[in-house]
Scaffold this motif. Structure first.
Motif, PDB file in Angstrom:
ATOM      1  N   PRO A 255       7.572  36.547  20.465  1.00 15.43           N
ATOM      2  CA  PRO A 255       7.727  36.339  21.906  1.00 15.43           C
ATOM      3  C   PRO A 255       8.343  34.977  22.174  1.00 15.43           C
ATOM      4  O   PRO A 255       8.095  34.023  21.436  1.00 15.43           O
ATOM      5  CB  PRO A 255       6.289  36.391  22.447  1.00 15.43           C
ATOM      6  CG  PRO A 255       5.503  37.022  21.383  1.00 15.43           C
ATOM      7  CD  PRO A 255       6.181  36.781  20.104  1.00 15.43           C
ATOM      8  N   THR A 256       9.105  34.935  23.272  1.00 11.92           N
ATOM      9  CA  THR A 256       9.800  33.697  23.617  1.00 11.92           C
ATOM     10  C   THR A 256       8.814  32.583  23.896  1.00 11.92           C
ATOM     11  O   THR A 256       9.017  31.440  23.486  1.00 11.92           O
ATOM     12  CB  THR A 256      10.664  33.934  24.861  1.00 11.92           C
ATOM     13  OG1 THR A 256      11.489  35.056  24.616  1.00 11.92           O
ATOM     14  CG2 THR A 256      11.546  32.729  25.164  1.00 11.92           C
ATOM     15  N   GLN A 257       7.707  32.931  24.587  1.00  8.85           N
ATOM     16  CA  GLN A 257       6.711  31.922  24.916  1.00  8.85           C
ATOM     17  C   GLN A 257       6.134  31.301  23.650  1.00  8.85           C
ATOM     18  O   GLN A 257       5.896  30.088  23.575  1.00  8.85           O
ATOM     19  CB  GLN A 257       5.594  32.576  25.758  1.00  8.85           C
ATOM     20  CG  GLN A 257       4.711  31.574  26.480  1.00  8.85           C
ATOM     21  CD  GLN A 257       5.512  30.691  27.412  1.00  8.85           C
ATOM     22  OE1 GLN A 257       6.460  31.149  28.054  1.00  8.85           O
ATOM     23  NE2 GLN A 257       5.175  29.418  27.473  1.00  8.85           N
ATOM     24  N   SER A 258       5.976  32.149  22.616  1.00 15.09           N
ATOM     25  CA  SER A 258       5.441  31.652  21.346  1.00 15.09           C
ATOM     26  C   SER A 258       6.430  30.714  20.695  1.00 15.09           C
ATOM     27  O   SER A 258       6.071  29.676  20.127  1.00 15.09           O
ATOM     28  CB  SER A 258       5.155  32.826  20.411  1.00 15.09           C
ATOM     29  OG  SER A 258       4.250  33.699  21.027  1.00 15.09           O
ATOM     30  N   LEU A 259       7.723  31.081  20.795  1.00 12.02           N
ATOM     31  CA  LEU A 259       8.743  30.216  20.194  1.00 12.02           C
ATOM     32  C   LEU A 259       8.739  28.862  20.878  1.00 12.02           C
ATOM     33  O   LEU A 259       8.824  27.819  20.217  1.00 12.02           O
ATOM     34  CB  LEU A 259      10.128  30.870  20.329  1.00 12.02           C
ATOM     35  CG  LEU A 259      10.333  32.155  19.514  1.00 12.02           C
ATOM     36  CD1 LEU A 259      11.714  32.733  19.812  1.00 12.02           C
ATOM     37  CD2 LEU A 259      10.206  31.880  18.031  1.00 12.02           C
ATOM     38  N   LEU A 260       8.637  28.875  22.224  1.00 14.12           N
ATOM     39  CA  LEU A 260       8.600  27.599  22.942  1.00 14.12           C
ATOM     40  C   LEU A 260       7.359  26.800  22.570  1.00 14.12           C
ATOM     41  O   LEU A 260       7.397  25.572  22.434  1.00 14.12           O
ATOM     42  CB  LEU A 260       8.617  27.861  24.461  1.00 14.12           C
ATOM     43  CG  LEU A 260       9.953  28.341  25.006  1.00 14.12           C
ATOM     44  CD1 LEU A 260       9.807  28.770  26.455  1.00 14.12           C
ATOM     45  CD2 LEU A 260      10.991  27.230  24.888  1.00 14.12           C
ATOM     46  N   SER A 261       6.275  27.519  22.408  1.00 13.35           N
ATOM     47  CA  SER A 261       5.037  26.853  21.990  1.00 13.35           C
ATOM     48  C   SER A 261       5.217  26.166  20.638  1.00 13.35           C
ATOM     49  O   SER A 261       4.766  25.042  20.413  1.00 13.35           O
ATOM     50  CB  SER A 261       3.931  27.902  21.951  1.00 13.35           C
ATOM     51  OG  SER A 261       2.896  27.479  21.147  1.00 13.35           O
ATOM     52  N   VAL A 262       5.949  26.863  19.744  1.00 13.46           N
ATOM     53  CA  VAL A 262       6.196  26.281  18.411  1.00 13.46           C
ATOM     54  C   VAL A 262       6.995  24.998  18.557  1.00 13.46           C
ATOM     55  O   VAL A 262       6.682  23.959  17.939  1.00 13.46           O
ATOM     56  CB  VAL A 262       6.945  27.300  17.517  1.00 13.46           C
ATOM     57  CG1 VAL A 262       7.446  26.622  16.251  1.00 13.46           C
ATOM     58  CG2 VAL A 262       6.036  28.460  17.176  1.00 13.46           C
ATOM     59  N   ILE A 263       8.046  25.066  19.415  1.00  9.78           N
ATOM     60  CA  ILE A 263       8.891  23.865  19.614  1.00  9.78           C
ATOM     61  C   ILE A 263       8.050  22.714  20.132  1.00  9.78           C
ATOM     62  O   ILE A 263       8.109  21.594  19.628  1.00  9.78           O
ATOM     63  CB  ILE A 263      10.029  24.173  20.602  1.00  9.78           C
ATOM     64  CG1 ILE A 263      11.027  25.126  19.948  1.00  9.78           C
ATOM     65  CG2 ILE A 263      10.752  22.893  21.021  1.00  9.78           C
ATOM     66  CD1 ILE A 263      12.063  25.652  20.904  1.00  9.78           C
ATOM     67  N   ASN A 264       7.223  23.017  21.162  1.00  5.93           N
ATOM     68  CA  ASN A 264       6.410  21.961  21.758  1.00  5.93           C
ATOM     69  C   ASN A 264       5.470  21.344  20.747  1.00  5.93           C
ATOM     70  O   ASN A 264       5.298  20.135  20.684  1.00  5.93           O
ATOM     71  CB  ASN A 264       5.612  22.510  22.948  1.00  5.93           C
ATOM     72  CG  ASN A 264       6.539  22.718  24.136  1.00  5.93           C
ATOM     73  OD1 ASN A 264       7.519  22.005  24.274  1.00  5.93           O
ATOM     74  ND2 ASN A 264       6.247  23.695  24.959  1.00  5.93           N
ATOM     75  N   ARG A 265       4.872  22.196  19.936  1.00  5.70           N
ATOM     76  CA  ARG A 265       3.898  21.675  18.969  1.00  5.70           C
ATOM     77  C   ARG A 265       4.572  20.829  17.904  1.00  5.70           C
ATOM     78  O   ARG A 265       4.043  19.785  17.495  1.00  5.70           O
ATOM     79  CB  ARG A 265       3.129  22.826  18.331  1.00  5.70           C
ATOM     80  CG  ARG A 265       2.160  23.453  19.315  1.00  5.70           C
ATOM     81  CD  ARG A 265       1.127  24.285  18.634  1.00  5.70           C
ATOM     82  NE  ARG A 265       0.354  23.509  17.695  1.00  5.70           N
ATOM     83  CZ  ARG A 265      -0.620  24.010  16.972  1.00  5.70           C
ATOM     84  NH1 ARG A 265      -0.930  25.281  17.093  1.00  5.70           N
ATOM     85  NH2 ARG A 265      -1.289  23.271  16.130  1.00  5.70           N
TER      86      ARG A 265
END
Ligand SMILES: Nc1ncnc2c1ncn2[C@@H]1O[C@H](COP(=O)(O)OP(=O)(O)OP(=O)(O)O)[C@@H](O)[C@H]1O
Length: 808
Positions: A255-265
């Motif tokens: 999911p895109t939200q998960s990918l963004l979460s990965v970037i943020n982390r």
């Protein structure tokens, strides 16, 4: 909205599909149809395990009880199901769900049936419907709708619902799934649970959605680990795992939200680090995730653009319909009015829907723009950071390589050094072992030696005690002897004086007047026959006179000693030498050389001209001896030696070292060399005349007087004595020498003085009361020495020729 719903919505907004025109099934017998339906249901619901020979009633019950068509298993205990899957569905609710299913099937244009058919009616209609549904899905699968499509669920569904009927079916599904969820009192989650086991869900989920899940499981299970990373850090994930994630297609399904979460982390982790560094593998993962998001944004943009086009097309379509309807409306007013009203309402609704869609589109565009800007900023930041990290990584890698090389070099050096140290330590250990052995041997040897020494020391101690006793006795005896010696030393001077007295008494016994005769060898120029008959050991000299006859032809003369022609200077001096010591003891000594001209007087007294040491005459040897003895006695006596040298020529005295006599110069001398120098001077001053007999004939008497003053250093007494060394002038007869004039006069003086000397000596030898000293200058000079006789030790007349003292 759940993921499933989100994806469903995306698909519902898909393109306007045309009907593919599914035809009705061919007529089959009921049992065959039932069997195919059972097989299909078993393939979809393996857990049901429906027997192939199941009866119509059994199949009817299975379909109606909610498991297949409603997604709810038949439970004996409804309360247990509540805890697990949601609320228990009542009979009415099942009927309602079946009705929705049927309306969905009708929407797809497939053969349908009624609820009554399912409960009590014709099972054949139900079977036909299910078989049509199966064929419909199978035909989509055959078109690649499921198995031939990409892994992405969105794409899969888009291909799956490619026809207008499919869109209708999806509308039904939307109504069946979403509306039922919205209308359900338990909410969307309950609906999700309710339909999760339904045939639609089975079909969709087991083919399309399950395809997606399978894809995630296959390539994305690692990515799940990435999403589910709750406590750890991305930098802690091993490089191999990250590499596997990047290579797999797991990110595509995330999911895109998960990918963004990965970037943020990842960025948070990077910021949390003090130095802002990011491991290379994490940076690679970040890059991959950003790329995936970019790709999705691009897809979404395309999709929205496409939707926009669709909306516009629909609007135009509706506009044309409106125009058609308006045309129709102009025909029949009432009917047209009614239709117009309906069309206007429809148009209003369409416009409202269009406005709503436009608004949504604008919102979406704005969101996408913001999202894109944000992503661009993130991407730029990331790119900068990535470049910086890459440069730092390169530098670190170079540094690491350099350090690795250094470390390897140091390691090699250390190994080498270690080997050397090892060898050295082994060598030292070996040496120390050897030394230890040597030391042990040394210690044991020395312990033995110590024991021996202890024994020896004890015996030495005894010996020392004995020696001490002996030394004490010895010292006592030495003390006694020393006392004797001291007594003897005290008597030494007395003994010395006695010795000297005895010595000189011996000399006196030898004779105070001694006469020696020395025969001169023939000169090379002389050719004559010797008149010497024999030389006796007792001082006799026999001569032959051929000119005489009888008794007178042989004459014998008696001397103290006769030296033959071969006698050396040393042999002659040996008989004189004891008298030199007498001079140092305080006795006066006169040594004369008497003889006719050329008989060898000067040779005997002085030696030849420029003599060698062997040819030294009596004068040199006497003085040399005198200095040697005085030197030997320097601890007891201090001697002062001075010399005078005069000549008597024609009864006149002349100082050969100065001008006047009696104040003849007394020259102090310290050594034989001093004496030699003075004698040379005297000889040079001596008057020498030439005669027929000896061309070097000396016509004067030469007197060398050595004055000795001795001081006894112990008692302080002094003694004085003098040594006369006299080289007399030639004693030849006047007639034989055939001289006349001046020479005759010289000869007469010489003979006169020699005669006077003979007279004095004769008187002295006869111990006459009168000694005629005054008859000549010679005797006058020698009076002090001759007159003290017998204190004068000796008067020796050495005759170098046969003629010496005429009175003999
Ligand atoms: N024992 C000797 N052996 C060798 N040559 C000698 C010896 N005695 C004397 N002569 C030599 O004989 C020569 C004469 O000797 P010398 O001059 O000593 O005689 P003299 O008696 O002193 O003479 P005068 O009375 O004239 O002085 C010299 O040439 C000397 O060298």
């Amino acid at each position: 909205m759940s993921k499933f719903e989100e994806e469903a919505n995306l698909n519902l907004e898909g393109e306007d599909c045309e009907s593919d025109g599914i035809g009705s099934m061919s007529a089959v017998d009921a049992s065959g149809k039932r069997r195919r339906v059972v097989e299909w249901l078993n393939s979809l619901f393996p857990s049901l395990n429906i027997p192939l020979e199941a009866s119509d009633e059994e199949l009817r019950a299975l379909l109606f009880d909610g498991t297949v068509l409603c997604g709810v298993e038949k439970r004996q205990d409804p309360s247990a199901l509540e805890n697990q899957r949601g609320a228990y569905i009542s009979f009415e609710q099942r009927r309602e769900k079946v009705r929705r299913f049927l309306s969905a099937v009708e929407g797809m244009g497939l053969p349908s049936f009624t609820v009554d058919d399912l409960e009590n009616g014709s099972i054949s209609a139900v079977l036909d419907c299910l078989l049509s549904l199966r064929d419909h899905f199978n035909s989509k699968l055959g078109e690649g709708g499921i198995h031939g499509t990409a892994n992405c669920g969105n794409k899969t569904r888009k291909k799956w619902f490619t026809s207008k009927d499919d869109r209708g079916a999806m509308d039904i599904c939307e109504g069946y799934l979403i509306r039922s969820g919205k209308n359900s009192p338990t909410g969307a989650e309950e609906n999700k649970n309710n339909y999760s086991e339904s045939i639609f869900h089975r079909v969709w989920h087991s083919s399309a959605v399950s395809e997606q899940t399978a894809s995630l499981r296959h390539g994305g299970h690692k990515f799940h680990e990435v999403f589910q990373l709750k406590h750890g850090r991305y930098s802690d994930i091993p490089a191999a795992k990250i590499s596997e994630i990047i290579k797999s297609n797991g990110l595509d399904n995330a999911p895109t939200q998960s990918l963004l979460s990965v970037i943020n982390r990842i960025l948070d982790e990077s910021i949390d680090r003090k130095n802002g560094e990011m491991p290379l593998r994490v940076a690679s993962l970040l890059r991959k995730v950003v790329q995936e998001i970019e790709r999705r944004i691009s897809t979404q943009t395309e999709h929205i653009r496409h939707q926009n086009d669709l909306i516009k097309a629909r609007e135009e379509k509706y506009q044309s319909r409106i125009r058609v309807l308006e045309t129709l409306a102009s025909g029949t007013n009432e009917e047209a009015q009614v239709k117009k009203t309906a069309i206007e309402e429809s148009k209003k609704q369409e416009e409202q829907q269009t406005l709503k869609l436009m608004k949504e589109k604008e919102n979406n565009d704005r969101m996408i723009l913001e999202f894109k800007q944000e992503l661009e900023a993130i991407n730029n930041t990331y790119e900068d950071h990535y470049r910086q990290l890459y440069a730092e990584a390169k530098q670190n890698e170079a540094r690491l390589q350099e350090r690795t090389k250094e470390a390897e070099f140091l390691l090699a050096e250390s190994s080498k050094r270690m080997n050397e140290l090892k060898a050295l330590s082994e060598f030292k250990f070996h040496n120390w072992t050897k030394k230890e052995n040597v030391f042990h041997n040394f210690i044991s040897f020395h312990l033995q030696s110590l024991k021996g020494l202890r024994t020896s020391s004890e015996s030495i101690k005894v010996e020392v005690n004995n020696s001490q006793r002996e030394w004490t006795e010895e010292l006592k005896s030495m003390e006694f002897r020393l006392k004797v010696l001291l007594d003897a030393a005290e008597n030494y001077q007395t003994i010395l004086a006695e010795n000297r007295k005895l010595y000189n008494e011996v000399q006196e016994l030898k004779g105070n007047i001694r006469v020696y005769c020395r025969l001169r060898p023939f000169l090379p120029s002389q050719f004559a026959k010797s008149t010497v008959d024999y030389i006796g050991d007792n001082g006799e000299l026999g001569l032959v006179n051929p000119s005489r006859q009888g008794k007178d032809s042989h004459r014998v003369f008696k001397f103290n000693k006769v030296f033959g022609q071969t006698a050396t200077q040393v042999q002659v001096f040996l008989d004189i030498q004891p008298l030199i010591r007498s001079v140092l003891d305080g006795y006066n000594v006169c040594i004369f050389a008497y003889g006719q001209t050329g008989s060898g007087k000067t040779y005997t007294m002085s030696g030849p001209d420029s003599p060698s040491e062997e040819e030294w005459g009596v004068n040199y040897r006497a003085l040399n001896d005198l200095f040697q003895i005085s030197q030997a006695r320097r601890n007891a006596y201090n001697y002062e030696v001075r010399v005078q040298m005069v000549e008597i020529y024609n009864e006149q005295i002349r100082d050969l070292l100065s001008d006047t006599v009696p104040d003849a110069r007394m020259v102090p001398v310290k050594s034989s060399n001093d004496v030699l120098a003075k004698m040379k001077l005297g000889q040079a001053n001596r008057a020498v005349g030439s005669t027929a007999l000896n061309e070097r004939s000396s016509r004067s008497h030469c007197i060398l007087t050595v004055h000795v003053r001795g001081e006894d250093l112990k008692i302080g007494s002094t003694s004085r004595a003098c040594l006369h060394l006299i080289d007399l002038a030639g004693s030849e007869r006047v007639d034989r020498s055939e001289v006349t004039g001046e020479r005759l006069k010289e000869a007469q003086y010489i003979n006169k003085s020699l005669s006077a000397l003979g007279d004095v000596i004769f008187a002295l030898s006869q111990k006459s009361a009168h000694v005629p000293y005054r008859n000549s200058k010679l005797t006058q000079i020698l009076q002090s020495s001759l007159g003290t006789f017998p204190n004068v030790h000796t008067i020796k007349v050495l005759s170098a020729t046969l003629h010496f003292l005429r009175r003999n």
